[in-house]
Design a protein around this motif. Sequence first.
Motif, PDB file in Angstrom:
ATOM      1  N   ARG A  19       0.819  -1.213   0.000  1.00 19.10           N
ATOM      2  CA  ARG A  19       0.000   0.000   0.000  1.00 19.10           C
ATOM      3  C   ARG A  19       0.855   1.267   0.000  1.00 19.10           C
ATOM      4  N   ASN A  20       1.969   1.217   0.707  1.00 18.93           N
ATOM      5  CA  ASN A  20       2.792   2.412   0.840  1.00 18.93           C
ATOM      6  C   ASN A  20       4.146   2.241   0.160  1.00 18.93           C
ATOM      7  N   ALA A  21       4.300   2.834  -1.007  1.00 23.37           N
ATOM      8  CA  ALA A  21       5.579   2.819  -1.722  1.00 23.37           C
ATOM      9  C   ALA A  21       5.524   3.900  -2.782  1.00 23.37           C
ATOM     10  N   ALA A  46       5.706   8.261   1.472  1.00 29.41           N
ATOM     11  CA  ALA A  46       4.804   7.524   0.572  1.00 29.41           C
ATOM     12  C   ALA A  46       3.537   7.094   1.309  1.00 29.41           C
ATOM     13  N   ARG A  47       3.524   7.238   2.639  1.00 32.95           N
ATOM     14  CA  ARG A  47       2.294   6.971   3.383  1.00 32.95           C
ATOM     15  C   ARG A  47       1.202   7.976   3.025  1.00 32.95           C
ATOM     16  N   THR A  59      -3.912   4.218  -3.917  1.00 34.76           N
ATOM     17  CA  THR A  59      -4.356   3.631  -2.646  1.00 34.76           C
ATOM     18  C   THR A  59      -4.711   4.763  -1.691  1.00 34.76           C
ATOM     19  N   ALA A 115      -1.339  10.108   9.116  1.00 35.10           N
ATOM     20  CA  ALA A 115      -0.375  10.342   8.040  1.00 35.10           C
ATOM     21  C   ALA A 115      -0.604  11.683   7.343  1.00 35.10           C
ATOM     22  N   LYS A 152      -2.950   8.333  -2.674  1.00 33.96           N
ATOM     23  CA  LYS A 152      -1.615   8.560  -3.210  1.00 33.96           C
ATOM     24  C   LYS A 152      -1.354   7.512  -4.275  1.00 33.96           C
ATOM     25  N   THR A 182       1.198   5.052  -6.495  1.00 35.27           N
ATOM     26  CA  THR A 182       2.458   4.310  -6.562  1.00 35.27           C
ATOM     27  C   THR A 182       2.708   4.000  -8.026  1.00 35.27           C
TER      28      THR A 182
END
Lengths: 432, 432
Positions: free
Chosen positions: A344-346, A376-377, B122, B207, B389, B391
């Motif tokens: 999910r976070n990248a 990236a969160r 996401t 976040a 966000k 990715t």
Amino acid sequence: MAIWLDQASEGFEQHFAAFLTTKREVSEDVNIVVRAIIDDVRARGDVALAEYSLKFDGIDYATVPMRVTAEEIDAAVEAVPSEVLGALKLAALRIESHHRRQLPKDDIYEDDMGVGLGSRWTAIEAVGLYVPGGTASYPSSVLMNAVPAKVAGVDRIVIAVPATGGAVNPAVLAAAKLVGVTEIYRVGGAQAIAALAYGTETIAPVAKITGPGNAYVAAAKRHVFGTVGIDMIAGPSEVLVIADKDNNPDWIAADLLAQAEHDVSSQAILITDDAAFGKAVEQAVERQLKTLNRAETAAASWRDFGAVILVADLKQAIPLANRIAAEHLELAVADPDRLLDGIRNAGAIFIGAHTPEVIGDYVGGSNHVLPTARSARFSSGLSVLDFVKRTSILRLGPQQLRTLGPAAIALAVSEGLDAHARSVAIRLNLER
Amino acid sequence: MAIWLDQASEGFEQHFAAFLTTKREVSEDVNIVVRAIIDDVRARGDVALAEYSLKFDGIDYATVPMRVTAEEIDAAVEAVPSEVLGALKLAALRIESHHRRQLPKDDIYEDDMGVGLGSRWTAIEAVGLYVPGGTASYPSSVLMNAVPAKVAGVDRIVIAVPATGGAVNPAVLAAAKLVGVTEIYRVGGAQAIAALAYGTETIAPVAKITGPGNAYVAAAKRHVFGTVGIDMIAGPSEVLVIADKDNNPDWIAADLLAQAEHDVSSQAILITDDAAFGKAVEQAVERQLKTLNRAETAAASWRDFGAVILVADLKQAIPLANRIAAEHLELAVADPDRLLDGIRNAGAIFIGAHTPEVIGDYVGGSNHVLPTARSARFSSGLSVLDFVKRTSILRLGPQQLRTLGPAAIALAVSEGLDAHARSVAIRLNLER
């Protein structure tokens, strides 16, 4: 030697949590200096810029013009080796074709009630791109910032680059020219950010500033945020490689070092399910370090912030990867799709052993400006969306106003806003 | 009396330029205080929060819990008049259905070369919504922030609200409950922002933080930006009404006052092609001011920052509107579409005389969190995009790496990054 964290060992959670919050950069408090520079540039314009450029970069605008000339740009294009120029062209084309897909579409529609609603996208009129000087003056970054702006339809793209002693990296000028950017100023630091945000006699102000920079540039961007838009405050960058034992340890070691060589505060992390493979990668890192031009930087990064994390099953890497929220994530495993869905976070994901992150730095087509240091969160890499803005549209006729008006009046009254209530009531011939 | 600017008069450009740069708010320098509060909350957590809430808001957590209880929320829903609750429900539904259209789609594809590329979206895992206290504690703002977060798929939405003496506006609690937000803390100011960004024993960190606030909140958001995401630094807000003489002057006056009543630093501007109509609006403003509960605020805003701009032809309003880049733009003209296409910088556009801006504040469906103080030149209103966000994804096989690899190596070498070059070369069995 990087640190080792074994998920099976006691205290892993505690060590991993501490690892996550390790500060990799001393954040210099340069706010007072930066504020003074910004105020000075606002007050004295070009004169202030000239003084700072002479003081910090050794450029005398009496002998080298602030704006890079057309002749200088043309000469730079000539000076760049044709192999590099060809690679820049390939990169520019690929970045452009990928980013074209990011152009948002207007959405204008009428709902069941007959209310017209919409989102309309327009390009920002003028943006400034900050390009760091010295060894971090990368032509690839010029493309990664300027191409999306161009695709977005930005009318005016300006580059500011500190030019120690007056010289600008020819490859930077060539990359700019490739994208059609020819308004380039030899000015750096907080003074460049101030000039872009507020304008001077020579530099017309822009509406948004993007691009990385040192602590002074970052503080200046934070300061002018609101007067102009900014992209992000870039922190130290990182790669996370999730790799199984069937990889060539040398390939993975090279990927870790590609990150580590950027800066002593860079971070390279390996997650694997095989301790022997982890050891082999570590040995390969030590071996390869011996033949790198930036060995000292890479070694310090690997020593201070590098990590090998051992998990029993690669599936367990997913929640760890989401907490690390790496800028770059390589999935060098037999079945990457098994892991992909859970991530999910990248910032960016590089799939399979034949996709080293470096391809994304240059010629993959995706953007290499990515959220660093766990951001990236909550944020995304640079894209066309950073160079456009949305205007929302609302259109009611008398009938729709009659239908929706009373609810608006009720809310306005409850919020104590008389004139709000009246602006609707008066159109409905209601007393207010 | 607002100022008058006539485009036909000499010196108009100079006066208009000065008008554009008029500062409407004294920006208090609260950085030192804010930084100390943030450091303190990071160091001492809940204990620090308790001290600040007692000191600034008169709340004693020994008697009133920091977290609003479920019973309190239920009681608030009961306490809100049914007319207001119904209006909130209508607003929530309309905001939701409009914002659903903003959900971005993943774009995963393979290019001609067989390179896999993609953008995957996401939701942010946890966001904090700051709700100001006092008279600016608006239930409508709760909806405008929380609904897009919900639509985006944010797992955890937290509200922080300063509660002078412990009481929270029941309508705020009811609006939160409507959207399913029940994690609500009685904490405000810079200490709330610090708690949301870094976490305390009671409040888990988020976040991203959105929502408006006073100078302390704004400074704190600027400070924690990077550790968490933030929406924007909101400045004083404004409306620009472009109106022809066929409007009812009372309607237009009410719209101007709806903006002016928000704050003494709000700004209401009328552009018209008819001086007599402008005068009539001005007289209507003076008349209506007499019967407003917030007359003092509205009168000060109109006196200090209000303006009537006279143009020969309404077409000439377009470039002026783009320079003003208003948060809210009303097109109260016979043929609004004639002007619409030329408008590039505006937070939201309200089309036709039956679309007062106030509809957009509450029940139009579009978001009322919009770029203020000319920031529509580079930013957009709040949307689902603020809670997701992206990715990026890259996938090469051996063949694609052979095709693209050499260009990546050439660029890495030209940038002096050995390990970058090696990470590609080693996979192609090239010496590096």
